[in-house]
Design a protein around this motif. Structure first.
Motif, PDB file in Angstrom:
ATOM      1  N   LYS A 142     -13.115   2.473  -8.990  1.00  0.00           N
ATOM      2  CA  LYS A 142     -12.298   1.561  -9.796  1.00  0.00           C
ATOM      3  C   LYS A 142     -13.063   0.292 -10.160  1.00  0.00           C
ATOM      4  O   LYS A 142     -12.807  -0.319 -11.193  1.00  0.00           O
ATOM      5  N   LEU A 143     -14.037  -0.105  -9.315  1.00  0.00           N
ATOM      6  CA  LEU A 143     -14.833  -1.293  -9.607  1.00  0.00           C
ATOM      7  C   LEU A 143     -15.694  -1.103 -10.855  1.00  0.00           C
ATOM      8  O   LEU A 143     -16.041  -2.071 -11.523  1.00  0.00           O
ATOM      9  N   MET A 187      -7.734  11.498  -7.611  1.00  0.00           N
ATOM     10  CA  MET A 187      -8.824  10.658  -7.112  1.00  0.00           C
ATOM     11  C   MET A 187     -10.168  11.347  -7.277  1.00  0.00           C
ATOM     12  O   MET A 187     -11.156  10.713  -7.682  1.00  0.00           O
ATOM     13  N   SER A 224       0.452   5.648   0.586  1.00  0.00           N
ATOM     14  CA  SER A 224      -0.376   6.807   0.869  1.00  0.00           C
ATOM     15  C   SER A 224       0.503   8.045   1.001  1.00  0.00           C
ATOM     16  O   SER A 224       1.400   8.067   1.840  1.00  0.00           O
ATOM     17  N   VAL A 262     -10.482   8.049  -0.529  1.00  0.00           N
ATOM     18  CA  VAL A 262      -9.836   6.793  -0.929  1.00  0.00           C
ATOM     19  C   VAL A 262     -10.875   5.681  -1.085  1.00  0.00           C
ATOM     20  O   VAL A 262     -10.837   4.920  -2.054  1.00  0.00           O
ATOM     21  N   ARG A 263     -11.835   5.594  -0.159  1.00  0.00           N
ATOM     22  CA  ARG A 263     -12.883   4.566  -0.272  1.00  0.00           C
ATOM     23  C   ARG A 263     -13.710   4.774  -1.541  1.00  0.00           C
ATOM     24  O   ARG A 263     -14.020   3.816  -2.261  1.00  0.00           O
ATOM     25  N   PRO A 275       0.836  -1.203   0.000  1.00  0.00           N
ATOM     26  CA  PRO A 275       0.000   0.000   0.000  1.00  0.00           C
ATOM     27  C   PRO A 275       0.873   1.256   0.000  1.00  0.00           C
ATOM     28  O   PRO A 275       2.010   1.234   0.445  1.00  0.00           O
ATOM     29  N   TYR A 326     -12.745   6.333  -4.252  1.00  0.00           N
ATOM     30  CA  TYR A 326     -11.875   6.038  -5.394  1.00  0.00           C
ATOM     31  C   TYR A 326     -11.793   4.528  -5.617  1.00  0.00           C
ATOM     32  O   TYR A 326     -11.901   4.057  -6.745  1.00  0.00           O
ATOM     33  N   ASP A 327     -11.617   3.773  -4.535  1.00  0.00           N
ATOM     34  CA  ASP A 327     -11.574   2.315  -4.654  1.00  0.00           C
ATOM     35  C   ASP A 327     -12.890   1.779  -5.224  1.00  0.00           C
ATOM     36  O   ASP A 327     -12.888   0.868  -6.048  1.00  0.00           O
ATOM     37  N   SER A 328     -14.020   2.360  -4.802  1.00  0.00           N
ATOM     38  CA  SER A 328     -15.318   1.950  -5.334  1.00  0.00           C
ATOM     39  C   SER A 328     -15.438   2.314  -6.813  1.00  0.00           C
ATOM     40  O   SER A 328     -15.965   1.534  -7.609  1.00  0.00           O
ATOM     41  N   ASN A 376      -9.718   9.549   3.948  1.00  0.00           N
ATOM     42  CA  ASN A 376     -10.149   8.149   3.949  1.00  0.00           C
ATOM     43  C   ASN A 376     -11.443   7.964   3.153  1.00  0.00           C
ATOM     44  O   ASN A 376     -11.602   6.966   2.450  1.00  0.00           O
TER      45      ASN A 376
END
Length: 97
Positions: free
Chosen positions: A94-95, A36, A10, A87-88, A8, A90-92, A84
């Motif tokens: 990407k799906l 992001m 950051s 980031v959450r 990871p 952004y991660d979502s 945070n």
């Protein structure tokens, strides 16, 4: 190690505890935040921002919008809670790619 997930990373500092990115800040952490936000805006209802590494009014306004939509204190600053959340999201996002 080939089977292990990537390490990871950051750019948001862990110290001091009350650290926040705010209007007028510049550099890589700001550019990472803007990247992001730009990606998130494709899939979630927030304004897109330019990735220029400068935390200006456009970035402040996008962060304020995100904070309001996701029930965070609306400060326009990117503290740890806001980072945070970004980031959450952004991660979502990407799906969906």
């Amino acid at each position: 190690e080939e089977a292990a997930p990537p390490a990871p990373f950051s750019p948001f500092p862990a110290e001091p505890a009350n650290y926040a990115l705010r209007e007028g800040d510049q550099g890589f952490p700001v550019a990472a935040l803007q990247f992001m936000l730009e990606e998130i805006s494709v899939f979630f209802p927030i304004s897109a921002v330019r990735v220029d590494g400068i935390y200006g009014t456009e970035t402040r306004d996008a962060i304020s919008e995100l904070q309001a939509r996701y029930l965070l204190p609306v400060t326009g600053e990117t503290d740890k809670l806001t980072w945070n959340a970004v980031v959450r999201l952004y991660d979502s996002a990407k799906l969906y790619q």
